[in-house]
Write a protein that holds these residues in place. Structure first.
Motif, mmCIF file in Angstrom:
data_model
loop_
_atom_site.group_PDB
_atom_site.id
_atom_site.type_symbol
_atom_site.label_atom_id
_atom_site.label_comp_id
_atom_site.label_asym_id
_atom_site.label_seq_id
_atom_site.Cartn_x
_atom_site.Cartn_y
_atom_site.Cartn_z
ATOM 1 N N LYS A 80 -11.863 -10.340 4.361
ATOM 2 C CA LYS A 80 -13.062 -9.962 3.453
ATOM 3 C C LYS A 80 -12.453 -8.730 3.905
ATOM 4 C CE LYS A 80 -15.671 -13.980 2.154
ATOM 5 N NZ LYS A 80 -14.129 -14.749 1.265
ATOM 6 N N PHE A 81 -12.530 -8.204 5.008
ATOM 7 C CA PHE A 81 -13.267 -6.803 5.338
ATOM 8 C C PHE A 81 -11.609 -6.412 4.622
ATOM 9 C CE2 PHE A 81 -11.667 -3.584 8.232
ATOM 10 C CZ PHE A 81 -12.584 -2.156 7.732
ATOM 11 N N PHE A 82 -10.438 -7.318 5.227
ATOM 12 C CA PHE A 82 -9.321 -6.740 4.679
ATOM 13 C C PHE A 82 -8.760 -6.453 3.072
ATOM 14 C CE2 PHE A 82 -8.546 -6.928 9.006
ATOM 15 C CZ PHE A 82 -7.597 -6.309 9.456
ATOM 16 N N ALA A 83 -9.234 -7.740 2.859
ATOM 17 C CA ALA A 83 -9.690 -7.477 0.993
ATOM 18 C C ALA A 83 -10.089 -6.403 0.746
ATOM 19 C CB ALA A 83 -9.878 -8.741 0.240
ATOM 20 N N ALA A 84 -11.580 -6.177 0.714
ATOM 21 C CA ALA A 84 -12.460 -5.389 0.456
ATOM 22 C C ALA A 84 -11.928 -3.472 0.664
ATOM 23 C CB ALA A 84 -13.910 -5.238 1.103
ATOM 24 N N THR B 296 1.619 -7.311 -7.295
ATOM 25 C CA THR B 296 1.411 -7.784 -5.891
ATOM 26 C C THR B 296 0.425 -7.057 -5.025
ATOM 27 O OG1 THR B 296 3.577 -7.636 -5.839
ATOM 28 C CG2 THR B 296 2.741 -7.374 -3.479
ATOM 29 N N TYR B 297 -0.111 -5.889 -5.427
ATOM 30 C CA TYR B 297 -1.427 -5.674 -4.686
ATOM 31 C C TYR B 297 -3.007 -6.445 -4.881
ATOM 32 C CZ TYR B 297 -5.437 -2.980 -5.452
ATOM 33 O OH TYR B 297 -7.420 -2.278 -5.739
ATOM 34 N N SER B 298 -2.716 -6.813 -6.502
ATOM 35 C CA SER B 298 -4.325 -7.438 -6.523
ATOM 36 C C SER B 298 -3.700 -9.436 -5.834
ATOM 37 C CB SER B 298 -3.686 -8.006 -7.428
ATOM 38 O OG SER B 298 -3.995 -7.141 -8.839
ATOM 39 N N LEU C 1 -10.392 -1.059 -1.936
ATOM 40 C CA LEU C 1 -11.142 0.020 -1.759
ATOM 41 C C LEU C 1 -9.839 1.559 -1.586
ATOM 42 C CD1 LEU C 1 -13.569 1.865 -2.869
ATOM 43 C CD2 LEU C 1 -14.183 1.237 -0.896
ATOM 44 N N VAL C 2 -9.343 1.061 -1.025
ATOM 45 C CA VAL C 2 -8.561 2.110 -0.276
ATOM 46 C C VAL C 2 -6.858 2.503 -1.016
ATOM 47 C CG1 VAL C 2 -7.323 2.959 1.629
ATOM 48 C CG2 VAL C 2 -9.842 1.905 2.308
ATOM 49 N N SER C 3 -7.048 1.340 -1.375
ATOM 50 C CA SER C 3 -5.110 1.125 -1.909
ATOM 51 C C SER C 3 -5.705 2.591 -3.659
ATOM 52 C CB SER C 3 -5.206 0.142 -2.324
ATOM 53 O OG SER C 3 -4.590 -0.820 -1.246
ATOM 54 N N VAL C 4 -6.547 2.076 -3.958
ATOM 55 C CA VAL C 4 -7.071 3.369 -5.249
ATOM 56 C C VAL C 4 -7.890 4.807 -4.908
ATOM 57 C CG1 VAL C 4 -9.466 3.258 -7.112
ATOM 58 C CG2 VAL C 4 -8.202 1.091 -6.914
ATOM 59 N N LEU C 5 -8.721 4.907 -4.007
ATOM 60 C CA LEU C 5 -8.617 5.576 -3.773
ATOM 61 C C LEU C 5 -7.569 6.792 -3.203
ATOM 62 C CD1 LEU C 5 -11.825 5.447 -1.709
ATOM 63 C CD2 LEU C 5 -11.891 6.428 -3.987
ATOM 64 N N ALA C 6 -6.728 6.375 -2.260
ATOM 65 C CA ALA C 6 -5.695 6.706 -1.684
ATOM 66 C C ALA C 6 -4.610 7.198 -3.567
ATOM 67 C CB ALA C 6 -4.722 6.021 -0.628
ATOM 68 N N GLY C 7 -4.425 6.411 -3.553
ATOM 69 C CA GLY C 7 -3.447 6.300 -5.287
ATOM 70 C C GLY C 7 -4.040 7.270 -6.133
ATOM 71 N N LEU C 8 -5.280 7.403 -6.372
ATOM 72 C CA LEU C 8 -5.756 8.284 -6.777
ATOM 73 C C LEU C 8 -5.634 10.416 -5.761
ATOM 74 C CD1 LEU C 8 -8.934 6.760 -8.070
ATOM 75 C CD2 LEU C 8 -7.322 7.329 -9.724
ATOM 76 N N PHE D 198 0.927 -1.419 0.113
ATOM 77 C CA PHE D 198 0.503 0.034 -0.190
ATOM 78 C C PHE D 198 1.338 0.731 -0.039
ATOM 79 C CE2 PHE D 198 -2.198 2.884 2.163
ATOM 80 C CZ PHE D 198 -3.106 3.042 1.411
ATOM 81 N N GLY D 199 1.355 1.277 0.427
ATOM 82 C CA GLY D 199 3.116 2.596 1.060
ATOM 83 C C GLY D 199 3.595 2.172 -0.648
ATOM 84 N N VAL D 200 4.259 1.515 -0.851
ATOM 85 C CA VAL D 200 4.677 1.878 -2.308
ATOM 86 C C VAL D 200 3.648 2.495 -3.442
ATOM 87 C CG1 VAL D 200 6.382 0.484 -1.759
ATOM 88 C CG2 VAL D 200 5.092 0.043 -3.172
#
Length: 124
Positions: A94-98, A80-82, A102-109, A37-39
């Motif tokens: 499942k909570f952490f997967a979701a 790796t993200y996938s 979601l958070v990776s895409v929103l944080a990246g954008l 997530f960080g990288v």
């Protein structure tokens, strides 16, 4: 010359991604993949800043190739993200997967947008 700059950026980005991912992940006991997530967010911010800087000022093509498709492309890792997202879902987290999806895409954008705006404000 452009391909050489991409290669040089990749030579820095790939090991930096791996080492940063490992350094971050060993410090957390949660199953959430904080290192990846960080990288990924960092790479999005760098690429957003580069894009904003290129729009607002003259950035040499060699530097664009070094940082964009060289460093940022190898610093971030969609595969790796996938994989980690699927691994979390298969393991029952499942909570952490979701959240990761979601958070990776929103944080990246968000990081790309804010860094681009910052570059434009600083250099425009």
């Amino acid at each position: 010359m452009n391909w050489l700059m991409v290669v040089l950026g990749a030579l820095a980005g790939a090991p930096l991604r791996y080492l940063t991912d490992r350094a971050v992940q060993v410090r957390h006991t949660t199953v959430f993949p904080w290192g990846t997530f960080g990288v990924n967010v960092t790479a999005c911010a760098l690429l957003g800043f580069l894009t904003g800087a290129t729009t607002a000022a003259t950035v040499p093509p060699a530097l664009q190739h070094l940082v964009g498709p060289g460093l940022c492309a190898t610093l971030s890792t969609y595969s790796t993200y996938s994989f980690e997202t699927l691994r979390l879902a298969e393991a029952g987290a499942k909570f952490f997967a979701a959240a990761n999806a979601l958070v990776s895409v929103l944080a990246g954008l968000g990081a790309a947008y804010l860094a681009g705006a910052l570059a434009t404000a600083l250099l425009g």
